[in-house]
Motif scaffolding. Structure first.
Motif, PDB file in Angstrom:
ATOM      1  N   UNK A   1      31.111  69.292  69.745  1.00 21.61           N
ATOM      2  CA  UNK A   1      31.797  70.524  69.345  1.00 21.61           C
ATOM      3  C   UNK A   1      30.788  71.599  68.975  1.00 21.61           C
ATOM      4  N   UNK A   2      29.739  71.219  68.248  1.00 21.64           N
ATOM      5  CA  UNK A   2      28.694  72.167  67.885  1.00 21.64           C
ATOM      6  C   UNK A   2      27.907  72.653  69.104  1.00 21.64           C
ATOM      7  N   UNK A   3      27.699  71.750  70.064  1.00 18.13           N
ATOM      8  CA  UNK A   3      27.018  72.138  71.294  1.00 18.13           C
ATOM      9  C   UNK A   3      27.767  73.270  71.977  1.00 18.13           C
ATOM     10  N   UNK A   4      29.065  73.094  72.137  1.00 18.23           N
ATOM     11  CA  UNK A   4      29.895  74.103  72.794  1.00 18.23           C
ATOM     12  C   UNK A   4      30.020  75.361  71.926  1.00 18.23           C
ATOM     13  N   UNK A   5      30.069  75.170  70.613  1.00 19.52           N
ATOM     14  CA  UNK A   5      30.175  76.313  69.705  1.00 19.52           C
ATOM     15  C   UNK A   5      28.985  77.258  69.866  1.00 19.52           C
TER      16      UNK A   5
ATOM     17  N   UNK B   1      18.880  71.639  72.552  1.00 23.11           N
ATOM     18  CA  UNK B   1      19.344  72.086  71.239  1.00 23.11           C
ATOM     19  C   UNK B   1      18.728  71.192  70.168  1.00 23.11           C
ATOM     20  N   UNK B   2      18.758  71.679  68.930  1.00 26.67           N
ATOM     21  CA  UNK B   2      18.343  70.890  67.770  1.00 26.67           C
ATOM     22  C   UNK B   2      19.471  70.909  66.747  1.00 26.67           C
ATOM     23  N   UNK B   3      19.611  69.791  66.051  1.00 27.65           N
ATOM     24  CA  UNK B   3      20.642  69.653  65.029  1.00 27.65           C
ATOM     25  C   UNK B   3      20.005  69.514  63.653  1.00 27.65           C
ATOM     26  N   UNK B   4      20.740  69.968  62.634  1.00 26.82           N
ATOM     27  CA  UNK B   4      20.312  69.756  61.261  1.00 26.82           C
ATOM     28  C   UNK B   4      20.449  68.275  60.922  1.00 26.82           C
ATOM     29  N   UNK B   5      19.656  67.811  59.991  1.00 26.32           N
ATOM     30  CA  UNK B   5      19.707  66.413  59.582  1.00 26.32           C
ATOM     31  C   UNK B   5      21.004  66.125  58.826  1.00 26.32           C
ATOM     32  N   UNK B   6      21.561  64.940  59.064  1.00 24.35           N
ATOM     33  CA  UNK B   6      22.712  64.481  58.316  1.00 24.35           C
ATOM     34  C   UNK B   6      24.032  64.997  58.837  1.00 24.35           C
TER      35      UNK B   6
ATOM     36  N   UNK C   1      25.448  55.444  64.856  1.00 25.54           N
ATOM     37  CA  UNK C   1      26.446  54.395  64.627  1.00 25.54           C
ATOM     38  C   UNK C   1      27.829  54.936  64.288  1.00 25.54           C
ATOM     39  N   UNK C   2      27.910  56.123  63.726  1.00 22.17           N
ATOM     40  CA  UNK C   2      29.189  56.709  63.327  1.00 22.17           C
ATOM     41  C   UNK C   2      29.715  57.588  64.465  1.00 22.17           C
ATOM     42  N   UNK C   3      30.568  57.018  65.299  1.00 31.01           N
ATOM     43  CA  UNK C   3      31.049  57.751  66.465  1.00 31.01           C
ATOM     44  C   UNK C   3      32.005  58.872  66.078  1.00 31.01           C
ATOM     45  N   UNK C   4      32.658  58.771  64.932  1.00 30.97           N
ATOM     46  CA  UNK C   4      33.515  59.864  64.473  1.00 30.97           C
ATOM     47  C   UNK C   4      32.679  61.096  64.155  1.00 30.97           C
ATOM     48  N   UNK C   5      31.553  60.884  63.488  1.00 33.78           N
ATOM     49  CA  UNK C   5      30.649  61.996  63.199  1.00 33.78           C
ATOM     50  C   UNK C   5      30.011  62.525  64.479  1.00 33.78           C
ATOM     51  N   UNK C   6      29.766  61.617  65.433  1.00 30.71           N
ATOM     52  CA  UNK C   6      29.122  62.014  66.689  1.00 30.71           C
ATOM     53  C   UNK C   6      29.936  63.054  67.447  1.00 30.71           C
ATOM     54  N   UNK C   7      31.243  62.993  67.339  1.00 29.04           N
ATOM     55  CA  UNK C   7      32.101  63.949  68.054  1.00 29.04           C
ATOM     56  C   UNK C   7      31.735  65.388  67.692  1.00 29.04           C
ATOM     57  N   UNK C   8      31.317  65.587  66.441  1.00 26.57           N
ATOM     58  CA  UNK C   8      30.959  66.932  66.017  1.00 26.57           C
ATOM     59  C   UNK C   8      29.751  67.502  66.727  1.00 26.57           C
ATOM     60  N   UNK C   9      28.868  66.626  67.229  1.00 25.19           N
ATOM     61  CA  UNK C   9      27.695  67.101  67.957  1.00 25.19           C
ATOM     62  C   UNK C   9      28.109  67.849  69.219  1.00 25.19           C
TER      63      UNK C   9
ATOM     64  N   UNK D   1      25.732  69.860  62.595  1.00 20.27           N
ATOM     65  CA  UNK D   1      25.514  71.312  62.538  1.00 20.27           C
ATOM     66  C   UNK D   1      24.382  71.683  63.477  1.00 20.27           C
ATOM     67  N   UNK D   2      24.654  72.616  64.378  1.00 19.76           N
ATOM     68  CA  UNK D   2      23.640  73.070  65.325  1.00 19.76           C
ATOM     69  C   UNK D   2      22.601  73.889  64.570  1.00 19.76           C
ATOM     70  N   UNK D   3      21.337  73.460  64.632  1.00 23.46           N
ATOM     71  CA  UNK D   3      20.266  74.164  63.932  1.00 23.46           C
ATOM     72  C   UNK D   3      19.642  75.249  64.798  1.00 23.46           C
ATOM     73  N   UNK D   4      19.503  74.989  66.098  1.00 22.84           N
ATOM     74  CA  UNK D   4      18.886  75.981  66.981  1.00 22.84           C
ATOM     75  C   UNK D   4      19.099  75.617  68.439  1.00 22.84           C
ATOM     76  N   UNK D   5      19.322  76.630  69.244  1.00 19.62           N
ATOM     77  CA  UNK D   5      19.246  76.499  70.695  1.00 19.62           C
ATOM     78  C   UNK D   5      17.797  76.791  71.074  1.00 19.62           C
ATOM     79  N   UNK D   6      17.214  75.983  71.946  1.00 17.11           N
ATOM     80  CA  UNK D   6      15.797  76.128  72.287  1.00 17.11           C
ATOM     81  C   UNK D   6      15.630  76.210  73.808  1.00 17.11           C
ATOM     82  N   UNK D   7      14.381  76.445  74.229  1.00 17.69           N
ATOM     83  CA  UNK D   7      14.018  76.496  75.655  1.00 17.69           C
ATOM     84  C   UNK D   7      14.846  77.521  76.425  1.00 17.69           C
ATOM     85  N   UNK D   8      14.534  78.786  76.190  1.00 19.63           N
ATOM     86  CA  UNK D   8      15.305  79.900  76.740  1.00 19.63           C
ATOM     87  C   UNK D   8      14.698  80.482  78.023  1.00 19.63           C
TER      88      UNK D   8
END
Length: 348
Positions: A139-143, A219-224, A129-137, A228-235
């Motif tokens: 950025x973290x993906x690309x990071x 990818x997986x993200x940390x909760x909340x 629901x929070x699209x402002x926070x969603x933008x960080x997903x 924050x990117x928690x892990x890249x998976x499926x290599x």
């Protein structure tokens, strides 16, 4: 726990597994091992291994996998093990086995990652629901891949893991040859895209680790919040190649040029940062130039379309498979949009 070798409803021989874990110095050999099959976007076998407070994950190729597919699983283990000590988010791996008497295929064991995947029902709270926070997903993906591109792969022991020489020279013919094995219909825009890619391949590039299938699904993200990117998976598609292809892959359906892509977008992009902002972040973190990004987006669409067409062809030959029915539209859209971008890009 019985001492007999027995394959349970999980499909694993849990008795053998417990003894193997004990031999590796890992928890689970003391009679308290609990195994649970996991569901996810992966086509591989995944199991949670719980022993007391310790949670691990066993990853194996599917039971019907070819020897080549099983070999890719062990390559994946080699790659992820090489990331130890880097700032690339990943699940630490512990041990691997080439034996098939436990899971039916070679496998490896890694840490359990605490987090969530966008493939588990879309954006998790508060990003739903929070699209402002969603933008960080995004950025973290690309990071994540920007950091991956900086890893000294030779120092990490990956010399010989791939063939970086002539990487771009091989791409078009390799994937068209792959398509020839199962081609059963016309793919409008395919030849236009192939010709353009041959004419515009980079003359030089700096090799690095390439994930090979980089997207929100892997990818997986940390909760909340904040994101924050928690892990890249499926290599399993990883190699040594041009890391900018991972960036093109991540931007396959990005706006505004990709706003009309209805099949390849499996998530709501509302609130996401602009492509230019993501390119700037990648360039800043990685130190790589991104001025030729259209080439990489076109190549990513071309390659993914051909890879998914294999599943479409198999379903058509066997009477259809509901799991891959949606791939039909994705393939046609990917190839069409690849051809369209060749006509509109300013790359010379």
């Amino acid at each position: 726990m019985s001492t007999e070798n027995t394959t349970t409803s999980t499909g694993l021989d849990e008795q053998r597994l417990a003894r193997w874990l004990d031999a590796q110095g890992l928890p689970g050999g003391g009679g308290d091992l609990v195994v649970t099959a996991l569901q996810g976007g992966s086509q591989n076998q995944l199991y949670e291994l719980r022993a007391g407070e310790t949670r691990l994950v066993l990853r194996a190729a599917p039971g019907h996998a070819s020897p080549e597919r099983a070999e890719r699983m062990l390559r994946e283990y080699q790659l992820v093990r090489a990331l130890a000590g880097t700032d690339v988010p990943h699940a630490r791996v512990h041990a691997a086995s080439t034996e098939t008497d436990i899971a039916g295929q070679p496998f490896y064991v890694m840490d359990h990652v605490e987090g969530w995947s966008p493939m588990q029902g879309g954006w998790a709270a508060p990003f739903d629901t929070d699209t402002n926070a969603r933008a960080g997903l995004a950025t973290q993906l690309v990071d994540g891949i920007a950091r991956l591109s900086k890893v000294d792969w030779r120092a990490a022991g990956l010399e010989g893991f791939g063939r970086p020489e002539g990487f771009h020279d091989r791409q078009v013919d390799r994937w068209l040859s792959f398509l020839d094995k199962y081609a059963f219909r016309e793919l409008p825009g395919l030849q236009v895209t192939a010709d353009w890619l041959r004419a515009h391949r980079p003359r030089a590039y700096t090799p690095g680790i390439l994930h090979g299938d980089y997207q929100f699904a892997n990818v997986m993200y940390a909760h909340g919040a904040p994101a924050r990117l928690a892990a890249i998976v499926d290599w399993e598609m990883a190699t040594i190649g041009d890391p900018l292809l991972d960036l093109g892959w991540a931007l396959i359906a990005w706006g505004p040029e990709g706003d009309d892509m209805t099949h390849a977008r499996y998530l709501d992009y509302t609130g996401m940062p602009s492509r230019d902002d993501l390119l700037e972040h990648y360039a800043t973190v990685s130190g790589r130039g991104v001025e030729d990004i259209d080439y990489y987006v076109i190549l990513a669409r071309f390659k993914l379309g051909i890879v998914l067409e294999q599943s479409v062809a198999r379903a058509a030959a066997t009477g259809g498979d509901p799991k891959v029915a949606r791939f039909d539209g994705i393939v046609l859209e990917l190839i069409r949009k690849a051809a369209e971008l060749t006509r509109s890009t300013t790359l010379k």
